[in-house]
Enzyme design. Structure first.
Site, PDB file in Angstrom:
ATOM      1  N   TYR A 109      14.519 -48.050  13.776  1.00 47.48           N
ATOM      2  CA  TYR A 109      13.145 -47.896  14.269  1.00 47.48           C
ATOM      3  C   TYR A 109      12.196 -48.426  13.210  1.00 47.48           C
ATOM      4  O   TYR A 109      12.334 -48.131  12.022  1.00 47.48           O
ATOM      5  CB  TYR A 109      12.826 -46.411  14.532  1.00 47.48           C
ATOM      6  CG  TYR A 109      11.372 -46.231  14.917  1.00 47.48           C
ATOM      7  CD1 TYR A 109      10.974 -46.282  16.246  1.00 47.48           C
ATOM      8  CD2 TYR A 109      10.389 -46.073  13.933  1.00 47.48           C
ATOM      9  CE1 TYR A 109       9.642 -46.176  16.600  1.00 47.48           C
ATOM     10  CE2 TYR A 109       9.046 -45.965  14.281  1.00 47.48           C
ATOM     11  CZ  TYR A 109       8.680 -46.026  15.612  1.00 47.48           C
ATOM     12  OH  TYR A 109       7.364 -45.941  15.951  1.00 47.48           O
ATOM     13  N   GLU A 197       5.128 -51.829  16.893  1.00 49.95           N
ATOM     14  CA  GLU A 197       6.334 -50.997  16.933  1.00 49.95           C
ATOM     15  C   GLU A 197       7.517 -51.834  17.393  1.00 49.95           C
ATOM     16  O   GLU A 197       7.443 -52.502  18.424  1.00 49.95           O
ATOM     17  CB  GLU A 197       6.139 -49.817  17.897  1.00 49.95           C
ATOM     18  CG  GLU A 197       7.294 -48.828  17.857  1.00 49.95           C
ATOM     19  CD  GLU A 197       7.154 -47.722  18.901  1.00 49.95           C
ATOM     20  OE1 GLU A 197       7.114 -48.032  20.110  1.00 49.95           O
ATOM     21  OE2 GLU A 197       7.083 -46.550  18.501  1.00 49.95           O
TER      22      GLU A 197
END
Ligand code: ADP
Ligand code: MG
Length: 394
Positions: A109, A197
């Site tokens: 992530y 992101e």
């Protein structure tokens, strides 16, 4: 403003972030053609909507033939994808992205956000990619790495290496990871983004680091500096109430209540929503009509608030400094005459030209409920709404 995954990938790859080969399609035929152009034997067909969680909702499909691509597309085009981020009404699918399927070894992530407390860009990373960050924060908080970037010098090599090491990236891949981190940071700061992101960023079986997913949001107030980014706006993905308002230069945020609010100034708009709640009601929206609003602008704001079918009462709260109460009153009268409204309208005016404003309302002969203070206005709006709702229910 949000953009699509394929658009974010294009921006990021211009800054040196590696992404899988992919192409956009507007129809199943085009998707199959794109896959043939890309070559290979496995493709991922991805619904382009402004929301995450597509995989679990059926918006990301692995395909191994023309037929499978057609089938995946048939299930997407023209439908609404409902994910945990879209709300129950979902978001329409009008474009799909066809991407080469890559062999995944590890999912990471990676996020870049504005950290308000330090007023800096914060990099948030975790070795547990694939899950949403909220879920990682709950189940594996120890896996989260945070790093603040000093804006005067930008993201430094050593800092990027530190992040790579703490994610357990193999030494041979650290340079690729550094390139990815620096590319994301440059894209973030140079395009006035508010969020980047990548979830997941993957290490592939053949030792490449690739962004498999990408999300970017931008600061609306800086979009005038980035005409190429403004062009990426896709209204089909926005709340129609909000994009309508933005087109008219009004600051509007749709909410779930029934009392529509027309207010000047963001602070007063917030206070008005609070007072409605205090009086036992729920605001249907935030709306700031701004300063120096003409009767036409007030009327536009009114129509916008009424376009929400949940609105069962309207509260106009104006504390006029630059604004003029008489103009506001004219706008209110204009709309009420034009629309023949059947819901209660409460108007509270104070400040510049208040007497003229009150006179216009009084002489109009319209059933406007007047109030002198904000509290009084909120209470009248809530009780008028309640008795109205009761009357129509019985
Ligand atoms: P979302 O976050 O909206 O669910 P993603 O783009 O993250 O969508 O895709 C969901 C999952 O699908 C990823 O976590 C990854 O496992 C898989 N995936 C996505 N793109 C590819 C690709 N090009 N090759 C292989 N797997 C992929
Ligand atoms: Mg994702």
């Amino acid at each position: 403003m949000d953009i699509h995954e394929y658009q974010a990938k294009e921006i990021l790859s211009n800054f040196g972030v590696a992404v899988p080969a992919g192409a956009l399609a507007y129809s199943p035929e085009q998707a199959a053609y794109r896959a043939r152009e890309l070559g290979g034997e496995k493709w991922i067909v991805k619904a382009q909507v402004h929301a995450g969680g597509r995989g679990k909702a059926g918006g990301v499909k692995l395909c191994e033939s023309d037929n499978e691509i057609y089938e995946a597309c048939e299930g997407m085009f023209g439908r609404k994808l409902v994910t945990h981020q879209t709300g129950p009404e979902g978001k329409g699918i009008y474009r799909v992205y066809v991407e080469a399927a890559v062999p995944i070894d590890r999912e990471i992530y990676l996020g870049f956000v504005m950290d308000r407390s330090t007023q800096r860009v914060m990099i948030v990373a975790s070795s547990e990619g694939g899950m949403e960050i909220e879920e990682i924060a709950e189940t594996r908080p120890d896996s989260i790495v945070r790093s603040i970037v000093e804006p005067a010098v930008g993201l430094q090599e050593f800092q990027a290496r530190e992040i790579a090491f703490s994610l357990g990236i193999e030494p041979g891949l650290v340079q690729q990871m550094v390139r990815t981190l620096k590319g994301c940071y440059a894209a973030f700061s140079e395009s006035d983004a508010t969020m980047v992101e990548i979830n997941p960023l993957v290490v592939t079986g053949d030792d490449r680091i690739l962004a498999l997913d990408a999300k970017m949001s931008f600061d609306d107030n800086a979009l005038f500096r980035h005409p190429q980014i403004s062009e990426l706006r896709d209204k089909s993905q926005e709340d129609p109430r909000e994009s309508n308002a933005a087109d008219r230069g009004l600051a509007y945020v749709g909410l779930d209540g029934n009392i529509g609010c027309i207010v000047n100034g963001a602070g007063l708009a917030m206070a008005t929503m609070d007072t409605i709640k205090l009086a036992g009601g729920e605001p249907a929206n935030f709306l700031d009509i701004g300063g120096g609003a003409s009767p036409e602008r007030v009327a536009k704001a009114f129509r916008l608030v009424l376009s929400d079918s949940n609105v069962q009462a309207v509260l106009v709260n104006i504390f006029a400094g630059i604004n003029r109460c008489d103009w506001v009153a004219e706008g209110v009268v204009q709309v009420l005459k034009e629309l023949n409204l059947e819901i209660p309208v409460v108007v509270r005016l104070a400040g510049t030209n208040v007497e003229e404003g009150q006179k216009i309302l009084a002489q109009s002969g319209l059933p406007v409920i007047r109030a002198n203070t904000l509290m009084e206005a909120a209470q009248r709006a809530v009780s008028a709404w309640k008795s109205d709702a009761f009357a129509s229910a019985s």
